[in-house]
Design a protein around this motif. Structure first.
Motif, PDB file in Angstrom:
ATOM      1  N   ASP A  27       0.820  -1.223   0.000  1.00  0.00           N
ATOM      2  CA  ASP A  27       0.000   0.000   0.000  1.00  0.00           C
ATOM      3  C   ASP A  27       0.847   1.263   0.000  1.00  0.00           C
ATOM      4  OD1 ASP A  27       1.016  -0.039   2.550  1.00  0.00           O
ATOM      5  OD2 ASP A  27      -0.919  -0.250   3.564  1.00  0.00           O
ATOM      6  N   LEU A  29       2.500   2.432   2.364  1.00  0.00           N
ATOM      7  CA  LEU A  29       2.416   3.107   3.657  1.00  0.00           C
ATOM      8  C   LEU A  29       3.741   3.103   4.407  1.00  0.00           C
ATOM      9  CD1 LEU A  29       0.515   4.388   5.824  1.00  0.00           C
ATOM     10  CD2 LEU A  29       0.175   2.068   6.703  1.00  0.00           C
ATOM     11  N   TRP A  49       6.537   9.220   5.193  1.00  0.00           N
ATOM     12  CA  TRP A  49       5.914  10.495   4.817  1.00  0.00           C
ATOM     13  C   TRP A  49       6.945  11.406   4.176  1.00  0.00           C
ATOM     14  CZ3 TRP A  49       6.184  14.923   8.548  1.00  0.00           C
ATOM     15  CH2 TRP A  49       6.890  14.618   9.712  1.00  0.00           C
ATOM     16  N   HIS A 167      -0.391  21.542  10.929  1.00  0.00           N
ATOM     17  CA  HIS A 167      -0.930  20.290  11.449  1.00  0.00           C
ATOM     18  C   HIS A 167      -1.680  20.536  12.756  1.00  0.00           C
ATOM     19  CE1 HIS A 167      -1.236  15.957  11.768  1.00  0.00           C
ATOM     20  NE2 HIS A 167      -0.767  16.009  13.005  1.00  0.00           N
ATOM     21  N   ARG A 173      -3.824  17.985   5.199  1.00  0.00           N
ATOM     22  CA  ARG A 173      -4.813  17.043   4.682  1.00  0.00           C
ATOM     23  C   ARG A 173      -4.229  15.658   4.398  1.00  0.00           C
ATOM     24  NH1 ARG A 173      -7.400  20.234   6.618  1.00  0.00           N
ATOM     25  NH2 ARG A 173      -8.998  21.617   5.763  1.00  0.00           N
ATOM     26  N   GLN A 174      -2.913  15.517   4.380  1.00  0.00           N
ATOM     27  CA  GLN A 174      -2.310  14.247   3.977  1.00  0.00           C
ATOM     28  C   GLN A 174      -1.942  13.363   5.154  1.00  0.00           C
ATOM     29  OE1 GLN A 174       0.663  16.369   1.369  1.00  0.00           O
ATOM     30  NE2 GLN A 174       0.159  14.721  -0.048  1.00  0.00           N
ATOM     31  N   PRO A 176      -3.185  13.040   8.255  1.00  0.00           N
ATOM     32  CA  PRO A 176      -4.262  12.313   8.956  1.00  0.00           C
ATOM     33  C   PRO A 176      -4.664  11.011   8.276  1.00  0.00           C
ATOM     34  CG  PRO A 176      -4.730  14.657   8.958  1.00  0.00           C
ATOM     35  CD  PRO A 176      -3.539  14.469   8.063  1.00  0.00           C
ATOM     36  N   ASP A 177      -4.779  10.998   6.952  1.00  0.00           N
ATOM     37  CA  ASP A 177      -5.137   9.768   6.253  1.00  0.00           C
ATOM     38  C   ASP A 177      -4.076   8.693   6.464  1.00  0.00           C
ATOM     39  OD1 ASP A 177      -7.429  10.962   5.336  1.00  0.00           O
ATOM     40  OD2 ASP A 177      -6.613  11.446   3.355  1.00  0.00           O
ATOM     41  N   ARG A 178      -2.818   9.114   6.467  1.00  0.00           N
ATOM     42  CA  ARG A 178      -1.731   8.158   6.659  1.00  0.00           C
ATOM     43  C   ARG A 178      -1.733   7.599   8.081  1.00  0.00           C
ATOM     44  NH1 ARG A 178       3.184   9.352   2.838  1.00  0.00           N
ATOM     45  NH2 ARG A 178       1.316   9.901   1.670  1.00  0.00           N
ATOM     46  N   ASP A 180      -4.396   7.275   9.951  1.00  0.00           N
ATOM     47  CA  ASP A 180      -5.536   6.355  10.018  1.00  0.00           C
ATOM     48  C   ASP A 180      -5.133   4.964   9.531  1.00  0.00           C
ATOM     49  OD1 ASP A 180      -7.252   8.280  11.014  1.00  0.00           O
ATOM     50  OD2 ASP A 180      -8.055   8.818   9.039  1.00  0.00           O
ATOM     51  N   ALA A 181      -4.419   4.923   8.404  1.00  0.00           N
ATOM     52  CA  ALA A 181      -4.008   3.642   7.836  1.00  0.00           C
ATOM     53  C   ALA A 181      -3.008   2.929   8.743  1.00  0.00           C
ATOM     54  CB  ALA A 181      -3.413   3.856   6.446  1.00  0.00           C
ATOM     55  N   ARG A 214      -5.928   7.101  17.806  1.00  0.00           N
ATOM     56  CA  ARG A 214      -6.847   6.544  16.808  1.00  0.00           C
ATOM     57  C   ARG A 214      -7.134   5.065  17.090  1.00  0.00           C
ATOM     58  NH1 ARG A 214      -4.843  10.964  14.168  1.00  0.00           N
ATOM     59  NH2 ARG A 214      -5.837  11.607  12.202  1.00  0.00           N
TER      60      ARG A 214
END
Length: 367
Positions: A27, A29, A49, A167, A173-174, A176-178, A180-181, A214
């Motif tokens: 993925d 990640l 990142w 942040h 915007r980038q 947070p999605d990372r 979460d995963a 999370r």
């Protein structure tokens, strides 16, 4: 770096350490590898990142010219600058100092450009003044290129600060999605490993808090079902973001995680590291109530244990090298060694319990 330092640790401690090839996850990640050391197998996953950093650092100078004065004004007006200086004099000196250095570079560029028309014939001056902004911008770009690396790292530190406060305010915007995963992956690992260890160095100290918050939000029982879970911060800068008035969501996450005592927390501190915040524990320094003196547990590291005394004078002012020293091999086999800590035979949660029972004292009160 991990592979190189593993070789040093193996030689210094008489260990047999084998580091597998790093493989990018399907993925995208993380970058994953395995470590075999003394019969212990560790699966190491490094959250990626770097693409976000490349997209944001360095920013165009026209964006910095508008953003730096506005950010400095906001931080001073809100009292943030005063609070950060109270908690971390050296860290604040570096962060605010590099911003003031940038403003000095901008003023110098404008001054140099403004002097150019004076060197031209008088008949040319009315028109040549129109070129001053363009010339000033070109001079500033050249100065920033020259100071991009050591010892100033001007562009990087200014852009890193902008990212941190973006942040904090939820404008990123980038990431947070990372997170979460990554949280989903950490949660899925429970029950399939001997222990789970989440490690946050530098800015990843506060990202690690957000990841685990999370996980706990999705599964409040995480860490209570037999798989020990630990969080380790090294070179922590948690108050850097937490003291920002706009970081309401992060402070809430930090308070929730602080109360989740099923997850052990170790804060590895280096008072000689100017790019970390280490005077007080991260919770107290962030104005978040601390559940107790061992939340987090503390481990202080001596620079003399990591590198030879003869090398210290030449490296002490290489701030980025010093900031990453905690992730490197220890010269002293009895001192803290990152590679041995994360991949050696002693479980991390057992080491944290041992240090909680015999906490170490600060090596210095320097901020």
């Amino acid at each position: 770096m991990f592979r190189r330092e593993s070789r040093l640790t193996a030689a210094r401690r008489g260990l047999d350490i084998a580091v597998g090839d790093a493989v990018r996850s399907a993925d995208g990640l993380s970058l994953d590898w395995t470590v075999e050391a003394g019969g212990t197998r560790t699966r190491y996953a490094l959250l990626r990142w770097d693409d976000i950093v490349r997209a944001r650092f360095p920013r165009p100078d026209w964006r910095r010219l508008a953003a730096v004065p506005a950010l400095l004004w906001r931080l001073r007006r809100s009292g943030y600058e005063r609070r950060l200086r109270r908690e971390a004099r050296s860290f604040a000196m570096v962060i605010f100092g590099v911003h003031h250095l940038y403003l000095l570079f901008a003023a110098t560029s404008l001054g140099l450009a403004a002097g150019l028309p004076l060197l031209l014939p008088a008949d040319w001056r009315p028109w040549s003044w129109l070129a001053v902004p363009v010339a000033a911008y070109a001079v500033l770009a050249a100065i920033m290129a020259l100071t991009r690396g050591k010892p100033f790292y001007c562009a990087h530190l200014v852009d890193d600060t902008a990212f941190t406060h973006d942040h904090a305010a939820g404008r990123d915007r980038q990431i947070p999605d990372r997170l979460d995963a990554m949280a989903a992956r950490i949660r899925a690992a429970e029950g399939s490993a001997g222990e789970i260890v989440v490690i946050g160095h530098s800015s990843s100290s506060f990202l690690g808090v957000e990841v685990l918050d999370r996980v706990l939000s999705a599964d409040p029982g995480f860490g209570t079902r037999g798989t020990p879970v630990s969080f380790v911060t090294l070179g922590s800068v948690i108050p850097w973001i937490a003291l920002d008035a706009s970081a309401t969501r992060f402070r809430a996450a930090l308070a929730r995680f602080a109360a989740a005592d099923a997850i052990r927390w170790l804060d590895v501190r280096a008072p000689w590291d100017w790019l970390s915040i280490h005077l007080r524990d991260p919770l107290t320094a962030s104005d978040v109530p601390s559940p107790g003196p061992d939340r987090p547990a503390t481990r202080y590291v001596r620079l003399e244990d990591l590198i030879e005394a003869r090398l210290i004078p030449g490296r002490r002012w290489n701030l980025f090298r010093m900031h990453f020293q905690l992730l490197m091999s220890s010269r002293d086999g009895r001192g803290f060694d990152y590679v041995a800590f994360v991949s050696g035979p002693e479980p991390v949660h057992a080491a944290i319990d041992r240090w909680r029972q015999a906490p170490t004292r600060p090596l210095t009160r320097r901020a």
